[in-house]
Design a protein around this motif. Sequence first.
Motif, PDB file in Angstrom:
ATOM      1  N   CYS A 298      -5.326  13.679  22.438  1.00  0.00           N
ATOM      2  CA  CYS A 298      -6.777  13.445  22.394  1.00  0.00           C
ATOM      3  C   CYS A 298      -7.498  14.355  21.416  1.00  0.00           C
ATOM      4  O   CYS A 298      -8.724  14.292  21.315  1.00  0.00           O
ATOM      5  CB  CYS A 298      -7.384  13.626  23.793  1.00  0.00           C
ATOM      6  N   ASN A 299      -6.786  15.202  20.701  1.00  0.00           N
ATOM      7  CA  ASN A 299      -7.446  16.191  19.857  1.00  0.00           C
ATOM      8  C   ASN A 299      -6.840  16.176  18.460  1.00  0.00           C
ATOM      9  O   ASN A 299      -5.665  16.524  18.276  1.00  0.00           O
ATOM     10  CB  ASN A 299      -7.308  17.581  20.495  1.00  0.00           C
ATOM     11  N   LYS A 300      -7.628  15.768  17.473  1.00  0.00           N
ATOM     12  CA  LYS A 300      -7.135  15.680  16.108  1.00  0.00           C
ATOM     13  C   LYS A 300      -6.807  17.056  15.534  1.00  0.00           C
ATOM     14  O   LYS A 300      -5.870  17.198  14.743  1.00  0.00           O
ATOM     15  CB  LYS A 300      -8.175  14.974  15.233  1.00  0.00           C
ATOM     16  N   ASP A 301      -7.583  18.079  15.925  1.00  0.00           N
ATOM     17  CA  ASP A 301      -7.337  19.419  15.407  1.00  0.00           C
ATOM     18  C   ASP A 301      -5.978  19.954  15.860  1.00  0.00           C
ATOM     19  O   ASP A 301      -5.247  20.565  15.075  1.00  0.00           O
ATOM     20  CB  ASP A 301      -8.441  20.376  15.871  1.00  0.00           C
ATOM     21  N   VAL A 302      -5.654  19.726  17.133  1.00  0.00           N
ATOM     22  CA  VAL A 302      -4.368  20.191  17.654  1.00  0.00           C
ATOM     23  C   VAL A 302      -3.222  19.447  16.992  1.00  0.00           C
ATOM     24  O   VAL A 302      -2.211  20.048  16.595  1.00  0.00           O
ATOM     25  CB  VAL A 302      -4.308  20.025  19.189  1.00  0.00           C
ATOM     26  N   LYS A 303      -3.364  18.118  16.842  1.00  0.00           N
ATOM     27  CA  LYS A 303      -2.311  17.336  16.198  1.00  0.00           C
ATOM     28  C   LYS A 303      -2.098  17.792  14.762  1.00  0.00           C
ATOM     29  O   LYS A 303      -0.949  17.906  14.300  1.00  0.00           O
ATOM     30  CB  LYS A 303      -2.669  15.846  16.242  1.00  0.00           C
ATOM     31  N   ALA A 304      -3.182  18.071  14.064  1.00  0.00           N
ATOM     32  CA  ALA A 304      -3.073  18.527  12.677  1.00  0.00           C
ATOM     33  C   ALA A 304      -2.412  19.899  12.609  1.00  0.00           C
ATOM     34  O   ALA A 304      -1.568  20.146  11.728  1.00  0.00           O
ATOM     35  CB  ALA A 304      -4.455  18.580  12.032  1.00  0.00           C
ATOM     36  N   ALA A 305      -2.766  20.790  13.548  1.00  0.00           N
ATOM     37  CA  ALA A 305      -2.181  22.135  13.559  1.00  0.00           C
ATOM     38  C   ALA A 305      -0.684  22.075  13.838  1.00  0.00           C
ATOM     39  O   ALA A 305       0.107  22.797  13.213  1.00  0.00           O
ATOM     40  CB  ALA A 305      -2.879  22.999  14.617  1.00  0.00           C
ATOM     41  N   VAL A 306      -0.284  21.213  14.774  1.00  0.00           N
ATOM     42  CA  VAL A 306       1.148  21.079  15.097  1.00  0.00           C
ATOM     43  C   VAL A 306       1.904  20.516  13.900  1.00  0.00           C
ATOM     44  O   VAL A 306       2.995  21.004  13.557  1.00  0.00           O
ATOM     45  CB  VAL A 306       1.340  20.167  16.331  1.00  0.00           C
ATOM     46  N   LYS A 307       1.326  19.500  13.241  1.00  0.00           N
ATOM     47  CA  LYS A 307       1.983  18.919  12.068  1.00  0.00           C
ATOM     48  C   LYS A 307       2.118  19.948  10.952  1.00  0.00           C
ATOM     49  O   LYS A 307       3.165  20.043  10.300  1.00  0.00           O
ATOM     50  CB  LYS A 307       1.188  17.707  11.577  1.00  0.00           C
ATOM     51  N   ASN A 308       1.063  20.717  10.712  1.00  0.00           N
ATOM     52  CA  ASN A 308       1.122  21.746   9.672  1.00  0.00           C
ATOM     53  C   ASN A 308       2.147  22.816  10.002  1.00  0.00           C
ATOM     54  O   ASN A 308       2.894  23.266   9.134  1.00  0.00           O
ATOM     55  CB  ASN A 308      -0.253  22.387   9.497  1.00  0.00           C
ATOM     56  N   MET A 309       2.183  23.212  11.281  1.00  0.00           N
ATOM     57  CA  MET A 309       3.125  24.245  11.703  1.00  0.00           C
ATOM     58  C   MET A 309       4.560  23.764  11.549  1.00  0.00           C
ATOM     59  O   MET A 309       5.403  24.464  10.981  1.00  0.00           O
ATOM     60  CB  MET A 309       2.860  24.645  13.148  1.00  0.00           C
ATOM     61  N   LEU A 310       4.839  22.548  12.013  1.00  0.00           N
ATOM     62  CA  LEU A 310       6.186  22.005  11.928  1.00  0.00           C
ATOM     63  C   LEU A 310       6.554  21.698  10.472  1.00  0.00           C
ATOM     64  O   LEU A 310       7.709  21.888  10.066  1.00  0.00           O
ATOM     65  CB  LEU A 310       6.308  20.739  12.775  1.00  0.00           C
ATOM     66  N   GLY A 311       5.559  21.254   9.687  1.00  0.00           N
ATOM     67  CA  GLY A 311       5.809  20.966   8.290  1.00  0.00           C
ATOM     68  C   GLY A 311       6.170  22.201   7.506  1.00  0.00           C
ATOM     69  O   GLY A 311       7.133  22.214   6.735  1.00  0.00           O
ATOM     70  N   ARG A 312       5.425  23.275   7.726  1.00  0.00           N
ATOM     71  CA  ARG A 312       5.714  24.540   7.018  1.00  0.00           C
ATOM     72  C   ARG A 312       7.016  25.146   7.502  1.00  0.00           C
ATOM     73  O   ARG A 312       7.748  25.751   6.741  1.00  0.00           O
ATOM     74  CB  ARG A 312       4.565  25.521   7.218  1.00  0.00           C
ATOM     75  N   LYS A 313       7.310  24.956   8.820  1.00  0.00           N
ATOM     76  CA  LYS A 313       8.565  25.467   9.362  1.00  0.00           C
ATOM     77  C   LYS A 313       9.744  24.763   8.688  1.00  0.00           C
ATOM     78  O   LYS A 313      10.712  25.398   8.283  1.00  0.00           O
ATOM     79  CB  LYS A 313       8.586  25.225  10.885  1.00  0.00           C
ATOM     80  N   THR A 314       9.638  23.430   8.537  1.00  0.00           N
ATOM     81  CA  THR A 314      10.706  22.663   7.901  1.00  0.00           C
ATOM     82  C   THR A 314      10.847  23.055   6.442  1.00  0.00           C
ATOM     83  O   THR A 314      11.948  23.202   5.910  1.00  0.00           O
ATOM     84  CB  THR A 314      10.402  21.158   7.999  1.00  0.00           C
ATOM     85  N   PHE A 315       9.695  23.273   5.760  1.00  0.00           N
ATOM     86  CA  PHE A 315       9.727  23.651   4.338  1.00  0.00           C
ATOM     87  C   PHE A 315      10.373  25.015   4.159  1.00  0.00           C
ATOM     88  O   PHE A 315      11.204  25.193   3.267  1.00  0.00           O
ATOM     89  CB  PHE A 315       8.300  23.661   3.792  1.00  0.00           C
ATOM     90  N   SER A 316      10.019  25.974   5.027  1.00  0.00           N
ATOM     91  CA  SER A 316      10.582  27.313   4.902  1.00  0.00           C
ATOM     92  C   SER A 316      12.071  27.315   5.223  1.00  0.00           C
ATOM     93  O   SER A 316      12.842  28.049   4.607  1.00  0.00           O
ATOM     94  CB  SER A 316       9.863  28.283   5.854  1.00  0.00           C
ATOM     95  N   ASP A 317      12.503  26.442   6.162  1.00  0.00           N
ATOM     96  CA  ASP A 317      13.931  26.348   6.470  1.00  0.00           C
ATOM     97  C   ASP A 317      14.693  25.770   5.312  1.00  0.00           C
ATOM     98  O   ASP A 317      15.847  26.137   5.032  1.00  0.00           O
ATOM     99  CB  ASP A 317      14.137  25.464   7.716  1.00  0.00           C
ATOM    100  N   GLY A 318      14.029  24.826   4.572  1.00  0.00           N
ATOM    101  CA  GLY A 318      14.688  24.216   3.420  1.00  0.00           C
ATOM    102  C   GLY A 318      14.897  25.200   2.294  1.00  0.00           C
ATOM    103  O   GLY A 318      15.862  25.100   1.527  1.00  0.00           O
ATOM    104  N   LEU A 319      13.978  26.164   2.184  1.00  0.00           N
ATOM    105  CA  LEU A 319      14.143  27.206   1.160  1.00  0.00           C
ATOM    106  C   LEU A 319      15.275  28.134   1.498  1.00  0.00           C
ATOM    107  O   LEU A 319      15.883  28.728   0.637  1.00  0.00           O
ATOM    108  CB  LEU A 319      12.831  27.998   1.011  1.00  0.00           C
TER     109      LEU A 319
END
Length: 319
Positions: A298-319
């Motif tokens: 129900c919260n766009k801010d939380v969904k965006a924060a989770v996506k950003n967190m998981l996205g950056r986590k995946t990017f940093s793991d790829g490095l």
Amino acid sequence: MERTNDSIVTEFVLIRLSAHPKLIVFFVLVLWMYLMILLGNGVLISAVVYDAHLHTPMYFFLCKLSILDICYTSSSVPLILDSFVTVRKRLSFSGCMVQMFLSFAMGVTECVLIGMMAVDHYMAICYTLRYPVIMSKGTYVPMAATCWVSGLVDSAVHTPLAMQLPFCASNVIDHFVCEILAILKLACADISVSVIIMAASNLIALVIPLLAISVSYIFIVATILMIPSTEGKCKAFSTCSAHLRVVIIFCGTIFFMYAGPKSKSSVSTESQDITEALISLFYGVMAPMLNPLIYSLCNKDVKAAVKNMLGRKTFSDGL
């Protein structure tokens, strides 16, 4: 039943779920839900801590709600899982009191916290322009601390009252955790004074937050109805929708647990026991599992924060 020479109970026996072997199929379900509670609330806490845009009073309280859900379920669910597979789960007297203290403290703290969250929503909608000044860090941090203190104090009142009662009739608890009402039924002395004191403390710790929620939403609805634009009304309602769902689940389940009618018919005793057990499981496991889902969906801010967190986590793991 083990006792000392003075006929003092030294342990309790939990039999609620083990008395119904067919319910063993729920073991995997409860275990899965507990893991989802740890995962969902853990991700929500990480998102709030990680994203600077969520460092606001609303998400501060939401983070504390997730921490409470993890603590509450961790104080009872392992015992529930054990009761599924153990025929007569034995728990020491002190261990039972500690478990009861923690569960009751976390439950009351969550009730008060939900009330504080309602007040926060009231400030955000009814005093939008002054909200950052009113709900400063010097305000919302003490509010959160008050929730924890209220829960600990209320539990500190209930637990000693239960500890000093004589249990000379039985030590078999018809429940899967050390629940205070189930323990009071075992006392072989007059518990009227204890009940009065507990009722008074519950009036302060439980009824007042419910009144705060009710009054806050009365003013919130009145304020929203005065907003001229439909878009503004929808945005304001969406701000409160997740919290309102949590309130309904939390308070509704407590009502069915403690205020629902108790059938005295011997024919329906077994089905009633199973129903009460499942309702208690819903309160102890389902609600904490649903809370992060409700706020995430129900919260766009939380969904965006989770996506950003998981996205950056995946990017940093790829490095």
